[in-house]
Write an enzyme that holds these catalytic residues in place. Structure first.
Site, PDB file in Angstrom:
ATOM      1  N   GLY A  10       0.813  -1.219   0.000  1.00 57.95           N
ATOM      2  CA  GLY A  10       0.000   0.000   0.000  1.00 57.95           C
ATOM      3  C   GLY A  10       0.842   1.262   0.000  1.00 57.95           C
ATOM      4  O   GLY A  10       1.581   1.536   0.934  1.00 57.95           O
ATOM      5  N   GLY A  12      -0.312   4.348   0.169  1.00 55.44           N
ATOM      6  CA  GLY A  12      -1.178   5.453   0.611  1.00 55.44           C
ATOM      7  C   GLY A  12      -0.405   6.362   1.547  1.00 55.44           C
ATOM      8  O   GLY A  12       0.829   6.425   1.493  1.00 55.44           O
ATOM      9  N   PHE A  13      -1.115   7.037   2.424  1.00 51.27           N
ATOM     10  CA  PHE A  13      -0.446   7.987   3.338  1.00 51.27           C
ATOM     11  C   PHE A  13       0.587   7.279   4.212  1.00 51.27           C
ATOM     12  O   PHE A  13       1.694   7.782   4.410  1.00 51.27           O
ATOM     13  CB  PHE A  13      -1.477   8.687   4.216  1.00 51.27           C
ATOM     14  CG  PHE A  13      -2.183   9.794   3.496  1.00 51.27           C
ATOM     15  CD1 PHE A  13      -1.630  11.065   3.430  1.00 51.27           C
ATOM     16  CD2 PHE A  13      -3.403   9.574   2.879  1.00 51.27           C
ATOM     17  CE1 PHE A  13      -2.266  12.090   2.753  1.00 51.27           C
ATOM     18  CE2 PHE A  13      -4.050  10.593   2.193  1.00 51.27           C
ATOM     19  CZ  PHE A  13      -3.488  11.849   2.140  1.00 51.27           C
ATOM     20  N   VAL A  78      -2.014  -7.522  -4.027  1.00 53.47           N
ATOM     21  CA  VAL A  78      -1.729  -8.635  -3.113  1.00 53.47           C
ATOM     22  C   VAL A  78      -3.015  -9.406  -2.876  1.00 53.47           C
ATOM     23  O   VAL A  78      -4.048  -8.840  -2.525  1.00 53.47           O
ATOM     24  CB  VAL A  78      -1.141  -8.116  -1.782  1.00 53.47           C
ATOM     25  CG1 VAL A  78      -0.916  -9.273  -0.824  1.00 53.47           C
ATOM     26  CG2 VAL A  78       0.167  -7.383  -2.042  1.00 53.47           C
ATOM     27  N   GLU A 169     -18.406  18.077   2.535  1.00 56.41           N
ATOM     28  CA  GLU A 169     -17.649  18.720   1.448  1.00 56.41           C
ATOM     29  C   GLU A 169     -18.259  18.377   0.084  1.00 56.41           C
ATOM     30  O   GLU A 169     -18.351  19.234  -0.801  1.00 56.41           O
ATOM     31  CB  GLU A 169     -16.180  18.296   1.516  1.00 56.41           C
ATOM     32  CG  GLU A 169     -15.513  18.890   2.769  1.00 56.41           C
ATOM     33  CD  GLU A 169     -14.035  18.552   2.929  1.00 56.41           C
ATOM     34  OE1 GLU A 169     -13.559  17.626   2.261  1.00 56.41           O
ATOM     35  OE2 GLU A 169     -13.382  19.237   3.739  1.00 56.41           O
ATOM     36  N   ASP A 299      -5.518   3.289   8.168  1.00 58.01           N
ATOM     37  CA  ASP A 299      -6.953   2.958   8.241  1.00 58.01           C
ATOM     38  C   ASP A 299      -7.220   1.491   8.565  1.00 58.01           C
ATOM     39  O   ASP A 299      -8.205   1.160   9.239  1.00 58.01           O
ATOM     40  CB  ASP A 299      -7.634   3.250   6.891  1.00 58.01           C
ATOM     41  CG  ASP A 299      -8.011   4.714   6.737  1.00 58.01           C
ATOM     42  OD1 ASP A 299      -7.596   5.524   7.600  1.00 58.01           O
ATOM     43  OD2 ASP A 299      -8.713   5.042   5.763  1.00 58.01           O
ATOM     44  N   ALA A 317      -5.682  10.752   7.744  1.00 60.18           N
ATOM     45  CA  ALA A 317      -4.314  10.706   7.229  1.00 60.18           C
ATOM     46  C   ALA A 317      -3.244  10.942   8.315  1.00 60.18           C
ATOM     47  O   ALA A 317      -2.239  10.221   8.328  1.00 60.18           O
ATOM     48  CB  ALA A 317      -4.173  11.713   6.089  1.00 60.18           C
TER      49      ALA A 317
END
Ligand SMILES: Cc1cc2nc3c(=O)[nH]c(=O)nc-3n(C[C@H](O)[C@H](O)[C@H](O)COP(=O)(O)OP(=O)(O)OC[C@H]3O[C@@H](n4cnc5c(N)ncnc54)[C@H](O)[C@@H]3O)c2cc1C
Length: 420
Positions: A10, A12-13, A78, A169, A299, A317
């Site tokens: 991953g 990501g962040f 994966v 948002e 997460d 994040a």
């Protein structure tokens, strides 16, 4: 001595923060991600509402890994993990590891409702954001040719479910489209036919923020024309009718589900290591319970050691970034036989923007609403984006959208034909 091999699943962040910290260390690293880019998820709603193009919030993972000699990247999904043999199985083959880090993030949680899963729009990835952008524009194109008022209203009813930052948002951005794009591009459509509903099960939106921020955000949304439904449950969605808890129905073809996420990870993790919200149970150094060399963070991980977070840390994040930062230090400590340090989340605050020049912002006891909060929101998001080009592209787009009152990218490049 041979360097240990760390696999990170991953980019990501959490994943990219680990890469930054691992640069030049005596650890051989392989990053695996099913995409060849990192996604800045906080601005996905701007892709969906035509404010930004996808390249503004996506960053090529090879550009991060590129010249770092101890780090390799493989674009691979994966499929499973064998924690006994230390093998990760992917769609391009098997990889062996000494240490494994699972940072695979989360997916939309429909809480088992198959109809919502089939018909509601999601906002967790760039393809989903592009689907939503197409769907919104396709609904406008359809409405132009409709003659029966009931039909037009159904087409132009947009429902956002979930009053967290993503829902707020998104609803604000769609309201901006109604107020600024519809009258210019679709002058044949009576703007009053378009309705935006925001549905929240609890008694206030932005429940993780203070009451004053919730109230202000509700006021901003209402001023933009969004109908905010509090204490309202969604029961079902047929694709044209949204059934609410009180038995009432909203006729709509567009429901955006922002009411929950759950952890997502490959097969191979024992069921007794999986907690609420399908998150992997980890200890205070992100190590998966019962395993010595496998970690999970961001997460996908549920770390509950602090009294403040009995159900795990918030899925945001900064948690992912801070856990990644500490994990690299702890990995070095483990490799060198030194003591590890327990994670403690440093919460710098939260914020949400509501359409053009309105936001709510809370940090270290300071609460701001309105234009100053919006400027703060913009500045922080620009700083957090990966890469100078992305920051520049986002800044120029925001400037253009602000002065022109437009959402610049109103094109249907890949028509939305449903999920299947
Ligand atoms: C619309 C939206 C708005 C948000 N707004 C905010 C905000 O304003 N502020 C905030 O702090 N947080 C926000 N968040 C939450 C934030 O984006 C997440 O908390 C953060 O992305 C978690 O980071 P992560 O590294 O755990 O996972 P992610 O960033 O989700 O990264 C997971 C990575 O794993 C890869 N992956 C997954 N499964 C596999 C597999 N099987 N094989 C290979 N690769 C795989 C994915 O491709 C992805 O690159 C928002 C989220 C969304 C969806």
């Amino acid at each position: 001595m041979k360097s240990p091999h760390l696999i990170i699943i991953g980019g990501g962040f959490a994943g990219i923060e680990m890469l930054k910290q691992l640069n030049g260390l005596p650890i051989k690293v392989t990053l695996l991600d099913k995409n060849n880019y990192h996604t800045f998820q906080p601005l996905l709603y701007q892709i969906a509402s035509g404010g930004l193009g996808p390249d503004a919030i996506a960053y090529p993972l090879r550009k991060i890994v590129g010249r770092i000699p101890n780090i390799a990247f493989r674009m691979a999904e994966v499929k499973s993990i064998d924690t006994n043999q230390n093998i990760v199985t992917t769609d391009i083959g098997d990889f062996t590891y000494d240490y494994l880090c699972i940072a695979t993030g989360s997916v939309t949680n429909f809480f088992g409702n198959k109809n919502l899963q089939e018909f509601a729009m999601e906002l967790k990835s760039i393809p989903q954001a592009l689907d939503l952008r197409s769907k919104i524009l396709q609904e406008f194109e359809k409405a132009v040719s409709q003659t029966e008022s009931g039909q037009i209203e159904q087409t132009l009813n947009f429902v956002v479910v979930g009053g967290g930052p993503t829902g707020v948002e998104t609803a604000g951005a769609i309201a901006e489209i109604k107020n600024n794009v519809l009258p210019s591009d679709y002058s044949e459509i009576n703007k009053n036919f378009m309705k935006i509903h925001l549905i929240e099960a609890s008694d206030r939106i932005l429940a993780a923020m203070s009451e004053i921020s919730s109230e202000k955000a509700t006021e901003f949304l209402k001023n933009l024309g969004v109908e905010v439904h509090l204490k309202t449950q969604v029961k079902d969605f047929t694709g044209t009718e949204l059934l609410l808890g009180d038995g009432s129905i909203i006729k709509t073809e567009t429901v955006i589900w922002a009411a929950g996420v759950k952890g997502e990870f490959p097969q191979g993790i024992e069921s007794n290591s999986i907690g609420r919200g399908n998150r992997i149970l980890v200890d205070e150094i992100s190590k998966i319970k019962g395993l010595n060399n496998v970690f999970a963070l961001g997460d996908v991980a549920m770390m509950t050691h602090e009294e403040k977070y009995p159900n795990g840390h918030p899925m945001v994040a900064p948690v992912a970034v801070q856990q990644a930062n500490l994990l690299v230090k702890n990995l070095q400590a483990i490799i060198n036989g030194k003591e590890t340090k327990a994670f403690s989340y440093f919460d710098k605050g939260s914020m949400a923007t509501v359409g053009r020049h309105r936001a709510v912002f809370e940090s270290f006891g300071i609460k701001m609403q309105g234009i100053i909060a919006w400027l703060g929101w913009m500045f922080l998001h620009l700083m957090l984006l990966v890469g100078f080009r992305n920051r520049l592209v986002v800044f120029v787009n925001w400037l253009w959208n602000y002065v022109s009152y437009q959402r610049a990218i109103r094109i249907i490049t890949r028509p939305y034909k449903g999920k299947n």
